[in-house]
Design a protein around this motif. Structure first.
Motif, PDB file in Angstrom:
ATOM      1  N   ALA A 311       2.023 -25.673 -12.613  1.00 34.18           N
ATOM      2  CA  ALA A 311       3.204 -24.825 -11.701  1.00 34.18           C
ATOM      3  C   ALA A 311       2.343 -23.408 -11.515  1.00 34.18           C
ATOM      4  O   ALA A 311       2.720 -22.693 -10.548  1.00 34.18           O
ATOM      5  N   TRP A 312       1.576 -22.857 -12.035  1.00 37.89           N
ATOM      6  CA  TRP A 312       1.099 -21.813 -12.156  1.00 37.89           C
ATOM      7  C   TRP A 312      -0.025 -20.934 -11.288  1.00 37.89           C
ATOM      8  O   TRP A 312       0.001 -20.423 -10.613  1.00 37.89           O
ATOM      9  N   VAL A 313      -0.107 -22.608 -10.742  1.00 35.85           N
ATOM     10  CA  VAL A 313      -1.236 -22.260  -9.744  1.00 35.85           C
ATOM     11  C   VAL A 313      -0.573 -21.884  -8.583  1.00 35.85           C
ATOM     12  O   VAL A 313      -1.014 -21.062  -7.915  1.00 35.85           O
ATOM     13  N   SER A 320      -7.329 -21.097  -4.819  1.00 33.09           N
ATOM     14  CA  SER A 320      -8.912 -21.085  -3.867  1.00 33.09           C
ATOM     15  C   SER A 320      -9.604 -20.827  -5.210  1.00 33.09           C
ATOM     16  O   SER A 320     -10.979 -21.355  -4.708  1.00 33.09           O
ATOM     17  N   ASN A 321      -9.237 -20.735  -6.482  1.00 30.45           N
ATOM     18  CA  ASN A 321     -10.080 -21.055  -7.403  1.00 30.45           C
ATOM     19  C   ASN A 321     -10.606 -22.088  -7.861  1.00 30.45           C
ATOM     20  O   ASN A 321     -11.640 -21.892  -8.998  1.00 30.45           O
ATOM     21  N   PHE A 322      -9.414 -23.005  -7.005  1.00 25.61           N
ATOM     22  CA  PHE A 322      -9.689 -24.425  -7.824  1.00 25.61           C
ATOM     23  C   PHE A 322     -10.958 -24.968  -6.661  1.00 25.61           C
ATOM     24  O   PHE A 322     -10.431 -26.214  -7.108  1.00 25.61           O
ATOM     25  N   GLY A 323     -10.460 -24.264  -5.630  1.00 21.10           N
ATOM     26  CA  GLY A 323     -11.302 -25.290  -5.144  1.00 21.10           C
ATOM     27  C   GLY A 323     -10.726 -25.455  -3.483  1.00 21.10           C
ATOM     28  O   GLY A 323     -10.624 -26.927  -2.929  1.00 21.10           O
ATOM     29  N   THR A 324      -9.121 -25.759  -3.539  1.00 22.79           N
ATOM     30  CA  THR A 324      -8.405 -26.613  -2.809  1.00 22.79           C
ATOM     31  C   THR A 324      -7.075 -25.811  -2.261  1.00 22.79           C
ATOM     32  O   THR A 324      -7.446 -24.825  -2.130  1.00 22.79           O
ATOM     33  N   LEU A 325      -6.799 -26.746  -1.292  1.00 22.02           N
ATOM     34  CA  LEU A 325      -6.325 -26.183  -0.232  1.00 22.02           C
ATOM     35  C   LEU A 325      -4.867 -26.548  -0.372  1.00 22.02           C
ATOM     36  O   LEU A 325      -4.521 -27.583  -1.375  1.00 22.02           O
ATOM     37  N   GLN A 326      -3.306 -25.522  -0.598  1.00 21.11           N
ATOM     38  CA  GLN A 326      -2.152 -25.504  -1.365  1.00 21.11           C
ATOM     39  C   GLN A 326      -1.583 -26.731   0.525  1.00 21.11           C
ATOM     40  O   GLN A 326      -1.317 -28.047  -1.199  1.00 21.11           O
ATOM     41  N   ASP A 327      -2.735 -27.245   0.904  1.00 15.96           N
ATOM     42  CA  ASP A 327      -2.392 -28.468   1.795  1.00 15.96           C
ATOM     43  C   ASP A 327      -3.351 -28.914   2.341  1.00 15.96           C
ATOM     44  O   ASP A 327      -3.518 -28.333   3.042  1.00 15.96           O
ATOM     45  N   LEU A 343     -18.149 -20.081  -1.484  1.00 15.84           N
ATOM     46  CA  LEU A 343     -17.391 -19.650  -3.150  1.00 15.84           C
ATOM     47  C   LEU A 343     -16.218 -21.065  -3.366  1.00 15.84           C
ATOM     48  O   LEU A 343     -16.268 -21.177  -4.029  1.00 15.84           O
ATOM     49  N   PHE A 344     -15.446 -21.086  -2.184  1.00 15.87           N
ATOM     50  CA  PHE A 344     -14.786 -22.018  -1.978  1.00 15.87           C
ATOM     51  C   PHE A 344     -14.964 -23.681  -2.587  1.00 15.87           C
ATOM     52  O   PHE A 344     -14.905 -24.476  -3.124  1.00 15.87           O
ATOM     53  N   ALA A 345     -17.029 -23.433  -1.962  1.00 18.67           N
ATOM     54  CA  ALA A 345     -16.995 -25.041  -1.676  1.00 18.67           C
ATOM     55  C   ALA A 345     -18.171 -24.826  -3.746  1.00 18.67           C
ATOM     56  O   ALA A 345     -17.643 -26.260  -3.764  1.00 18.67           O
ATOM     57  N   MET A 346     -17.913 -23.890  -3.740  1.00 18.74           N
ATOM     58  CA  MET A 346     -18.776 -24.527  -5.885  1.00 18.74           C
ATOM     59  C   MET A 346     -17.226 -24.132  -6.798  1.00 18.74           C
ATOM     60  O   MET A 346     -17.897 -25.068  -7.062  1.00 18.74           O
ATOM     61  N   ASN A 347     -16.357 -23.486  -6.022  1.00 17.12           N
ATOM     62  CA  ASN A 347     -15.417 -24.054  -7.037  1.00 17.12           C
ATOM     63  C   ASN A 347     -14.924 -25.212  -7.276  1.00 17.12           C
ATOM     64  O   ASN A 347     -14.619 -26.118  -8.360  1.00 17.12           O
ATOM     65  N   ARG A 348     -14.705 -26.558  -5.562  1.00 16.70           N
ATOM     66  CA  ARG A 348     -14.438 -27.509  -5.644  1.00 16.70           C
ATOM     67  C   ARG A 348     -15.629 -28.619  -6.061  1.00 16.70           C
ATOM     68  O   ARG A 348     -14.710 -29.380  -6.581  1.00 16.70           O
ATOM     69  N   ALA A 349     -16.914 -28.048  -6.197  1.00 13.33           N
ATOM     70  CA  ALA A 349     -17.673 -29.321  -6.236  1.00 13.33           C
ATOM     71  C   ALA A 349     -17.983 -28.766  -7.839  1.00 13.33           C
ATOM     72  O   ALA A 349     -18.158 -29.812  -9.074  1.00 13.33           O
ATOM     73  N   GLU A 350     -17.611 -27.259  -8.680  1.00 16.70           N
ATOM     74  CA  GLU A 350     -17.300 -27.329 -10.212  1.00 16.70           C
ATOM     75  C   GLU A 350     -15.910 -28.809 -10.447  1.00 16.70           C
ATOM     76  O   GLU A 350     -16.710 -29.188 -11.970  1.00 16.70           O
ATOM     77  N   ARG A 351     -15.103 -27.968 -10.017  1.00 19.42           N
ATOM     78  CA  ARG A 351     -13.860 -28.908 -10.949  1.00 19.42           C
ATOM     79  C   ARG A 351     -14.397 -30.879 -10.530  1.00 19.42           C
ATOM     80  O   ARG A 351     -14.109 -31.152 -11.847  1.00 19.42           O
ATOM     81  N   LEU A 352     -14.845 -31.196  -9.210  1.00 29.02           N
ATOM     82  CA  LEU A 352     -15.197 -32.221  -8.889  1.00 29.02           C
ATOM     83  C   LEU A 352     -15.687 -32.943  -9.392  1.00 29.02           C
ATOM     84  O   LEU A 352     -15.543 -34.228 -10.462  1.00 29.02           O
ATOM     85  N   LEU A 353     -16.976 -32.777 -10.564  1.00 26.87           N
ATOM     86  CA  LEU A 353     -17.528 -32.461 -11.345  1.00 26.87           C
ATOM     87  C   LEU A 353     -16.866 -32.709 -12.892  1.00 26.87           C
ATOM     88  O   LEU A 353     -17.325 -33.820 -13.529  1.00 26.87           O
ATOM     89  N   ALA A 354     -16.336 -31.742 -13.047  1.00 28.75           N
ATOM     90  CA  ALA A 354     -15.966 -31.963 -14.079  1.00 28.75           C
ATOM     91  C   ALA A 354     -15.098 -32.937 -14.434  1.00 28.75           C
ATOM     92  O   ALA A 354     -15.192 -33.775 -15.676  1.00 28.75           O
ATOM     93  N   LEU A 355     -14.283 -33.404 -13.212  1.00 24.73           N
ATOM     94  CA  LEU A 355     -13.024 -34.867 -13.387  1.00 24.73           C
ATOM     95  C   LEU A 355     -14.026 -36.076 -13.007  1.00 24.73           C
ATOM     96  O   LEU A 355     -13.678 -37.029 -13.918  1.00 24.73           O
ATOM     97  N   PHE A 356     -15.589 -35.744 -12.591  1.00 26.77           N
ATOM     98  CA  PHE A 356     -15.886 -37.290 -12.671  1.00 26.77           C
ATOM     99  C   PHE A 356     -16.274 -37.544 -14.138  1.00 26.77           C
ATOM    100  O   PHE A 356     -16.557 -38.300 -15.229  1.00 26.77           O
ATOM    101  N   LEU A 357     -16.581 -35.814 -15.206  1.00 29.38           N
ATOM    102  CA  LEU A 357     -17.721 -36.683 -16.856  1.00 29.38           C
ATOM    103  C   LEU A 357     -16.583 -36.813 -17.415  1.00 29.38           C
ATOM    104  O   LEU A 357     -16.931 -37.483 -18.275  1.00 29.38           O
ATOM    105  N   LEU A 358     -15.547 -36.285 -17.486  1.00 26.56           N
ATOM    106  CA  LEU A 358     -14.656 -35.096 -18.586  1.00 26.56           C
ATOM    107  C   LEU A 358     -13.573 -37.375 -18.429  1.00 26.56           C
ATOM    108  O   LEU A 358     -13.169 -37.605 -19.460  1.00 26.56           O
ATOM    109  N   ASN A 359     -13.468 -37.661 -16.930  1.00 27.46           N
ATOM    110  CA  ASN A 359     -12.711 -38.899 -17.076  1.00 27.46           C
ATOM    111  C   ASN A 359     -13.689 -40.507 -16.705  1.00 27.46           C
ATOM    112  O   ASN A 359     -12.297 -41.634 -16.865  1.00 27.46           O
TER     113      ASN A 359
END
Length: 394
Positions: A311-313, A320-327, A343-359
């Motif tokens: 919700a807070w996002v 943008s801080n997550f590298g995503t668009l609302q739609d 910066l948007f692309a870098m934020n997106r790359a960081e979170r995609l890698l995080a999902l890959f590593l953690l899950n």
């Protein structure tokens, strides 16, 4: 959903194979893992197409019908008739040999009619390209062509356009250039300057403690670069299925090139920090880059789903801080954002890698009792972002 299931099957198969390798001492190489996973996914997502080709080929062979050898190919006699899907499923479930024969023939059709011709056009070689698991009778029935067909095929192959020749020459030149660059790096690493001329480079504290540099920055930069390349929608360097003619192996090939270039670039920069990646570290970086790129659709869907469920996002407009668009329903809008906002692309790359590593990587390594350099920890996200990327509780 089908692609995600196919990816899970491929991942489970590789993990199971690597576990058994502890007994026979024959661990799959990274290239073999990528090849195996790519083939499993490619066959599963093309099942209907490959099954139709297999049935048509069997119908053309007289002795299959004459001697009722349908089971040998894992095919039912009247499979082309509508409403046979349930009967096929029942036969696969109750008759393991039928299912195994079908799997062998479907893989053979994929290798001979899709993978091998595509790789040959681009001069690419991957492990185990030959169909050596079929007996001669089945192979000849499925793939032995008449002389007229061979002649026609030869004539078609000879009609290569000038543009195709130029592309092949350019690719060959690029490969030679890459090989030269690799050789140059290797030569420089072998050169040891006289003691009085040796430059003091690198982090002396890190060298003294044995702490290795993080592998995450080079991986994140490569994933961000991959997102930008994909956003350009270049058919010569596809990172998504742009046309009906685009094959999964082409995406896998581009992912491998991006990973290779990232490692080479990192090794060159080690001249400044004095911390050249070890072979194991280089393999880990390359494997992560390819792993994320080949799962971009799944990881991006998961990222957007998790963020929209937080919700807070939306409340504080943190998209943008997550590298995503609302739609993200419009791919063109997303591509433009990636290309125009680094910066948007870098934020997106960081979170995609995080999902890959953690899950994926982390749980997979833990289940296999394996370990990669630096571990699979995510130390590059804020705590509130990190929490969203963690595996979901079952």
């Amino acid at each position: 959903e089908i692609i995600m299931s196919a990816g899970n099957i491929a991942q489970d198969t590789i993990q199971k194979r690597q576990k058994t390798s502890k007994q026979d001492g024959m661990m799959l190489t990274e290239e073999e893992e990528q090849t195996l996973g790519g083939r499993i996914v490619a066959v599963i997502v093309r099942l209907e197409e490959l099954e139709e080709v297999l049935v048509k080929k069997c119908k053309k062979v007289d002795w299959i019908s004459k001697y009722n050898e349908w089971n040998t190919f894992g095919v039912l006699k009247d499979e082309e008739v509508d409403g046979m899907e349930d009967l096929i499923d029942k036969e696969v479930l109750k008759n393991p040999l039928f299912g195994m024969n079908r799997a062998e023939c479907l893989l053979a059709v994929f290798l001979e009619t899709i993978e091998k011709p595509g790789l040959a056009r681009n001069g690419v070689i991957v492990p185990c390209m030959d169909v050596d698991f079929l007996d001669s009778d089945r192979y000849e029935a499925l793939f032995l062509q008449k002389e007229e067909e061979k002649k026609k095929k030869k004539e078609e192959e000879e009609e290569i356009t000038q543009q195709q020749k130029e592309e092949e020459d350019a690719q060959k030149a690029a490969q030679e250039k890459l090989q030269e660059a690799l050789q140059e790096i290797e030569n420089k690493q072998k050169e040891v300057p006289p003691k009085d001329e040796t430059k003091q480079i690198g982090d002396k504290l890190r060298e003294a403690t044995g702490i290795r540099p993080s592998l995450h920055p080079v991986t994140i930069n490569a994933i961000a670069e991959a997102l930008k390349i994909r956003a350009q929608n270049n058919t010569r360097a596809p990172l998504r299925l742009l046309t009906e003619g685009t094959e999964f192996w082409e995406i896998q090939y581009q992912a491998g090139k991006i990973a290779e270039n990232a490692v080479i670039k990192r090794q060159k920069s080690s001249n400044k920090d004095g911390m050249t990646l070890t072979e194991e570290e280089a393999q880990t970086v390359g494997g992560r880059i390819v792993g994320v790129i080949m799962r971009l659709d799944d990881l991006e869907w998961e990222l957007h789903h998790r963020v929209t469920q937080t919700a807070w996002v939306g409340k504080y407009d943190e998209w943008s801080n997550f590298g995503t668009l609302q739609d993200e329903s419009c791919i063109k809008t997303l591509d433009e954002m990636i290309l125009n906002d680094p910066l948007f692309a870098m934020n997106r790359a960081e979170r995609l890698l995080a999902l890959f590593l953690l899950n994926l990587e982390g749980p997979g390594m833990k289940a296999a009792g394996e370990f990669v350099p630096g571990g699979s920890d995510v130390d590059f996200l804020e705590e509130d972002h990190y929490t969203i990327m963690l595996p979901k509780k079952k």
